[in-house]
Design a protein around this motif. Structure first.
Motif, short mmCIF file in Angstrom:
data_model
loop_
_atom_site.label_atom_id
_atom_site.label_comp_id
_atom_site.label_asym_id
_atom_site.label_seq_id
_atom_site.Cartn_x
_atom_site.Cartn_y
_atom_site.Cartn_z
N GLN A 135 50.38 -7.67 16.66
CA GLN A 135 50.30 -5.77 16.79
C GLN A 135 49.90 -5.44 18.37
N THR A 136 50.13 -4.30 18.87
CA THR A 136 50.30 -4.31 20.11
C THR A 136 49.81 -2.47 20.58
N PRO A 137 48.88 -2.08 20.32
CA PRO A 137 48.13 -0.43 21.35
C PRO A 137 49.14 0.35 20.70
N ASP A 138 50.54 -0.02 21.38
CA ASP A 138 51.69 1.18 20.86
C ASP A 138 51.90 1.12 19.51
N MET A 139 52.12 -0.32 18.85
CA MET A 139 52.48 -0.78 17.63
C MET A 139 51.60 0.04 16.42
N LEU A 140 50.16 -0.45 16.74
CA LEU A 140 49.69 0.05 15.37
C LEU A 140 48.10 0.72 16.71
N LYS A 141 47.29 2.10 15.85
CA LYS A 141 46.55 2.77 16.84
C LYS A 141 45.72 3.51 15.72
N ARG A 142 44.65 3.39 16.08
CA ARG A 142 43.54 4.33 15.33
C ARG A 142 43.69 5.92 15.09
N PHE A 143 43.93 6.12 14.18
CA PHE A 143 44.60 7.77 14.25
C PHE A 143 43.07 8.59 13.47
N LEU A 144 42.64 7.82 12.71
CA LEU A 144 41.29 9.23 12.77
C LEU A 144 40.01 8.01 11.65
N VAL A 145 39.03 8.36 11.84
CA VAL A 145 37.51 7.77 11.00
C VAL A 145 36.76 9.16 10.86
N GLY A 146 36.28 8.53 9.14
CA GLY A 146 35.64 9.52 8.41
C GLY A 146 34.75 9.88 8.60
N PRO A 147 33.80 10.27 7.68
CA PRO A 147 32.43 10.69 7.32
C PRO A 147 31.62 9.62 6.96
N LYS A 180 23.76 20.90 0.21
CA LYS A 180 23.98 19.95 0.90
C LYS A 180 24.03 18.17 0.28
N ARG A 181 24.62 18.58 -0.89
CA ARG A 181 24.97 17.36 -0.80
C ARG A 181 26.65 16.79 -1.07
N PRO A 182 26.64 15.77 -0.80
CA PRO A 182 28.05 15.27 -0.49
C PRO A 182 29.08 15.02 -0.93
N ARG A 183 30.54 15.38 -0.66
CA ARG A 183 31.42 15.88 -2.00
C ARG A 183 32.80 15.21 -1.62
N SER A 184 33.04 14.34 -2.39
CA SER A 184 34.79 14.26 -2.57
C SER A 184 35.34 15.13 -2.00
N ALA A 185 36.72 15.26 -0.93
CA ALA A 185 36.79 16.42 -1.03
C ALA A 185 38.62 15.67 -0.43
N THR A 186 39.90 16.95 0.04
CA THR A 186 40.72 17.01 0.03
C THR A 186 41.08 17.60 1.80
N ILE A 187 41.18 16.61 2.44
CA ILE A 187 42.02 18.03 4.00
C ILE A 187 43.10 17.67 4.28
N THR A 243 22.94 9.97 3.03
CA THR A 243 24.34 8.76 4.21
C THR A 243 24.87 9.90 4.38
N SER A 244 25.53 10.80 4.57
CA SER A 244 26.12 11.90 4.41
C SER A 244 25.79 13.67 4.06
N GLN A 245 26.41 14.31 4.86
CA GLN A 245 26.61 15.99 3.93
C GLN A 245 27.28 16.39 4.13
N TRP A 246 28.83 15.37 4.70
CA TRP A 246 29.68 15.55 4.88
C TRP A 246 30.47 16.60 3.04
N PRO A 247 30.78 17.81 3.07
CA PRO A 247 31.50 18.25 4.00
C PRO A 247 30.65 19.74 4.28
N ALA A 248 30.01 19.42 3.60
CA ALA A 248 28.93 21.15 4.09
C ALA A 248 28.62 21.35 5.40
N ASN A 249 28.14 19.66 6.16
CA ASN A 249 27.73 20.09 7.64
C ASN A 249 29.49 20.11 8.42
#
Length: 741
Positions: free
Chosen positions: A657-669, A722-729, A709-715
């Motif tokens: 793999q090279t960075p032009d063939m495989l690259k990081r697009f998103l990092v989650g909370p 402020k309780r964390p929740r699974s969610a669709t983006i 350890t997370s307050q997403w998606p309220a934050n």
């Protein structure tokens, strides 16, 4: 999914290791077992030729599309380059996407699906959970709607999202974020708490629409639907009516209740939603005396153990303890009554299947498609449907040392069925009668799909577990795959079909029980054993996982070729032994899990569910330009043994793999899993699920948001509390272009 390493909060409930079968070569197994049954040589020869012959079934090279609806639309020229700059690793409690992209939360745990259901307070006091979004958003598929609300394969601004609600964030029995004070941590459980937990599992369908580029879900849509662990469903396929599915609820074994621990998904060529039931075994309880009541030689005892329920095993949530009402008693699968129709000894046998749902019709009952086998199902990947050829579906069993499977329909595809209004009847046609196969990987880069049916003499004459019918094979599929010595894999999870060439990819997330020698010793298809450190803790085995791919001349063939597309690894790991794909800081990863190919661009989207690299980065989404089987080279790995000798393993590594063939697009909370990717047909909007953010929070801290350890998606500005929740983006390009270009 939930593929955490042993120090994870939810480890004890997603740590199944029930495959203790030996692993001699298949040819030796066949010879030994046939010999034991003293079958006539002539009969054996004829049977073996018909069962194991080369390509008795024919098909066509698959050019499948996103998440299983293979070939449902014509793919534009696939991308040969990606136009975004890779995002870096992140430990922040937020969504990180490339410059030029934007992410928006549209649908989260507790969101109302009816106009009459109150807005979600997110403080543990909410009720009416049958009409709210469930927990742990997981696999998801896109079903287009035209302006008049009719099904449309080309709609890009109005649609239904059908998704799984796999599980819940829990500790000490309780799903603590949905209860005001965290819930009960001892038995018996309170009925009011259990009622909530029964409702947050299952499936949901929700209408979404875009106005002026802004996506939102529609709370009052007539299409919105919940299917929970209590919803009546139909049993379909070879196991329908089997004595092993008889319960007090259904003495004729034609129906059951609910779907549970739903993980990966798929989309059929006829336009329905399919969902895999994964780690359902942990929800059941049977007491320490249950083996004696059944009789230790009763094959149900062997089957229960093989499927992860030893006598005396504690259940995940203690639902069986909440009272004498049927909705609680059913989770005790001990042989407590005079017969199977008087208790729920067989209730666990009604879970572990692929379920099919028509996302467009809220009135049609969900089907449990038993013909696709019973195991810890993840996703279902359909090869392109070709007129006159069988329907072919690929699947994996998500547990350490389990198997990869393929289903080939008896019926041949009729192109008119793609547009039928009676979609579940079409599912009956293709999914209720067919043949299941398990994969055997050879050390020369080839493999064989081995038939699992009573036509296979190894199964019909198996001395270790008596199979009397194909219904038995459908219900006790793992034992059938054991009998034919399928290859034990490193947690087979999601699959996908490369639309460029029809090759099948499957993520093998990790395996902490992989060793150098022994029952789960390294082999060609699972070749890595190493030590990885997370802080001061050492983890051993195949810690980071890999993605394997399979090529066939025709999808229904029994012979295949394979190689390993991608070895997940940290960038600074040894490139000769661990980082075999030459990963860099732009694309290193751990625990590939969700896997989807874009019909619009041909990109492979890899989603992670990791616990081994989370000291350096949260879970992530990567984009890849896939190659083809054989584009790399043979690699020999060598491992020292205690006696001073070494074990050498030949494997087949895809192109580096090279960075032009495989690259990081998103990092989650923080503490999340990235999963459930699907997109609009034009590739301009991508929908992703963020599962269990904040799952590392302790139950004792549920009243103190500062300790989450997370307050997403309220934050991120979404919803109350402020309780964390699974969610669709939803992710779009600021300039309105195609994702990834």
């Amino acid at each position: 999914m939930k593929n955490r390493i042993p120090n994870s909060p939810d480890f004890r409930f997603n740590n199944e290791e029930s495959n203790t079968s030996a692993s001699p070569e298949f040819d030796a197994v066949l010879a030994a077992r046939l010999s034991r049954r003293r079958l006539l040589l002539g009969t054996v020869g004829a049977a073996a030729t018909s069962v194991f012959g080369g390509a008795a079934l024919t098909g066509c090279a698959s050019t499948g599309g996103m998440a299983g609806a293979a070939g449902s639309a014509t793919m534009a020229a696939p991308l040969s380059a990606m136009g975004f700059v890779a995002v870096g690793k992140s430990l922040a409690d937020k969504i990180v996407v490339p410059a030029g992209y934007q992410a928006q939360v549209i649908y989260a745990l507790g969101d109302p699906l009816k106009a009459s259901t109150a807005a979600f307070k997110n403080d543990g006091s909410d009720t009416d959970w049958d009409n709210r979004a469930g927990d742990h958003h997981d696999g998801m598929e896109y079903f287009g709607l035209d302006a008049q609300g009719r099904p449309s394969s080309s709609a890009t601004t109005r649609a239904l999202l059908a998704m799984n609600h796999e599980a819940t964030t829990d500790e000490k029995l309780s799903s603590f974020f949905i209860h005001a004070q965290g819930g009960g941590s001892t038995l018996p459980r309170a009925a009011a708490e259990v009622d909530k937990e029964l409702a947050i599992h299952g499936l949901s369908v929700v209408e979404i629409a875009a106005t002026a580029g802004q996506w939102n879900y529609r709370p009052g849509s007539a299409f919105n639907r919940r299917v929970t662990s209590m919803t009546e469903v139909r049993i379909s396929g070879p196991a329908k009516g089997s004595a092993h599915l008889v319960t007090r609820f259904s003495p004729d074994a034609t129906k059951a209740r609910g779907t549970l621990n739903n993980c990966g998904t798929g989309k059929t060529p006829w336009g329905t939603f399919v969902s895999g039931e994964e780690n359902w075994y942990g929800y059941f309880h049977r007491d320490a005396k249950d083996d004696e009541r059944r009789g230790k030689k009763d094959k149900s005892v062997a089957a229960l153990v093989r499927y992860g329920r030893k006598a005396g095993a504690a259940s995940r949530h203690g639902w069986e303890s909440a009272g004498s009402a049927d909705q609680y008693v059913r989770w005790n699968n001990g042989a407590l009554g005079a017969s199977a129709s008087a208790d729920y000894r067989n209730e666990m046998n009604t879970f572990g299947y692929v379920v099919e749902m028509d996302a467009y019709d809220t009135q049609l009952a969900v089907r449990k498609r038993t013909g696709l086998g019973r195991f810890a199902h993840e996703s279902v990947s359909f090869a392109k449907a070709v007129a006159g050829q069988p329907i072919v579906a690929y699947m994996g069993d998500d547990s350490r040392g389990e198997y990869m499977y393929k289903y080939v329909s008896a019926a041949k595809w009729d192109a008119a069925d793609a547009n039928s209004a009676n979609r579940l009847a079409i599912g009956d046609k293709y999914l209720d009668q067919g043949t299941l196969f398990a994969a055997s990987f050879k050390d020369d880069g080839t493999g064989q799909w081995i038939e699992l049916s009573m036509n296979n003499p190894v199964i019909a004459a198996n001395p270790d577990f008596e199979f009397k019918s194909d219904a038995d094979v459908a219900i006790f599929t793992r034992l059938a795959a054991d009998a034919v010595n399928a290859t034990k894999m490193d947690r087979p999870e999601w699959g996908g079909i490369n639309p460029r060439n029809g090759e099948f990819y499957m993520s093998l997330t990790n395996n902490s029980k992989r060793t150098v020698d022994g029952d789960m010793g390294v082999d060609a298809a699972n070749p890595r054993y190493y030590t990885d450190k997370k802080g001061s803790k050492e983890n051993k085995g195949n810690v980071h996982g890999h993605i394997i791919r399979v090529a066939q001349a025709h999808p229904a063939d029994t012979a295949f070729q394979w190689d390993i597309y991608l070895f997940a690894s940290e960038a600074d790991a040894d490139k000769g032994k661990i980082n075999l794909s030459n990963l860099t800081d732009d694309n290193d990863l751990s625990a590939p899990d969700g896997l989807a190919f874009s019909q619009a661009t041909g990109l492979c989207w890899i989603q992670t569910d990791d616990g081994a690299y989370t000291d350096k980065t949260n879970c992530m989404l990567l984009a890849a330009i896939p190659g083809k089987v054989g584009d790399g080279a043979k690699k020999t790995l060598s491992y020292p043994r205690p006696d001073g000798s070494s074990k050498q393993v030949d494997t087949y590594v895809g192109k580096a793999q090279t960075p032009d063939m495989l690259k990081r697009f998103l990092v989650g909370p923080k503490d999340c899993e990235i999963t459930g990717l699907c997109e609009t047909p034009d590739g301009k909007a991508m929908f992703i699920n963020i599962q269990h953010p904040g799952e590392g929070t302790k139950m004792a801290d549920v009243g103190d948001p500062a300790k989450y350890t997370s307050q997403w998606p309220a934050n991120a500005g979404y919803g109350a509390g402020k309780r964390p929740r699974s969610a669709t983006i939803v992710i779009t390009k600021v300039d309105g272009g195609v994702i990834g270009s």
